[in-house]
Design an enzyme around this catalytic site. Sequence first.
Site, short mmCIF file in Angstrom:
data_model
loop_
_atom_site.label_atom_id
_atom_site.label_comp_id
_atom_site.label_asym_id
_atom_site.label_seq_id
_atom_site.Cartn_x
_atom_site.Cartn_y
_atom_site.Cartn_z
N HIS A 202 -62.37 -27.79 9.36
CA HIS A 202 -62.13 -27.24 8.03
C HIS A 202 -60.82 -27.80 7.48
O HIS A 202 -60.09 -28.52 8.16
CB HIS A 202 -62.11 -25.71 8.06
CG HIS A 202 -61.04 -25.14 8.93
ND1 HIS A 202 -59.73 -24.94 8.51
CD2 HIS A 202 -61.08 -24.71 10.23
CE1 HIS A 202 -59.02 -24.42 9.48
NE2 HIS A 202 -59.82 -24.27 10.55
N CYS A 219 -59.28 -24.77 15.77
CA CYS A 219 -60.21 -25.66 15.06
C CYS A 219 -59.52 -26.97 14.70
O CYS A 219 -58.32 -27.15 14.89
CB CYS A 219 -60.72 -24.97 13.79
SG CYS A 219 -61.75 -23.52 14.11
#
Length: 249
Positions: A202, A219
């Site tokens: 992301h 992430c």
Amino acid sequence: MFMRLSLSLFSCLVLLAYISQAKQKQSPVLDQATVSPDIEVTTKDLASQKQQQWQEFQQSKETNPNLQSPKPLKSVPSQKVPLPSPNFNPPIDTPQISNIEPVSLDNYMTLAPTSTTNKLGNPIYKLSLYANGQLLAAYPIVTGQATTQSKNRHQEGSQAPLPDGKYRIASGVVPGNEPEVGEQFLPITPLFSTGRSALGIHYDPSFEKSNGEDGTHGCIGLTNKQDFAQVLSYVNSYQPQYLEVKIQP
């Protein structure tokens, strides 16, 4: 006077005699065509023979109901004999291909370390995109935070960088579930045993911001929206088979 009449009468008699003789020399004209009696008899005989054969067949059929009239022979069509195909002789001096390394045709992504950090001391990693084994692009990313780099990468909730190994990449994005994830989230799934879950790719809205949120909770975070959009475009176009992570010291 009498002499002239006699000559005229004699001339008429001669003319009549000539005309009569000419008619006798002409060929006679047949008014009706004559038919040979032999031909008429022959036709009647054939008809009689056919009728007699048919009557004999009917009588035999009454005795033997399974008797069938003979069927005409069917002509067998002639078969075409194919011509022999010409002999094919391959070239004698055909070059042999050898000692050529196969080229990878995979579409995949890799994550590797770099020797740099951002302004807040968070390590910068490199996300590389490959198509048909060829490098298309590479982008700087962050994973984890500056204070979580040494934590257990297989422990859920450690907020450490994601562990090394191969990951399956989703074919599309899902909505982000928190502000620090951004509006879109591309899930990745570990293809190995680990305690980590809910990992993905992301955009990092807090990159190099002094709000305590710089980096991610494990992430892969792109440093700007443009880079993230290009990564999503690559995924949509090439559908990479896997992501290989090798960042652990």
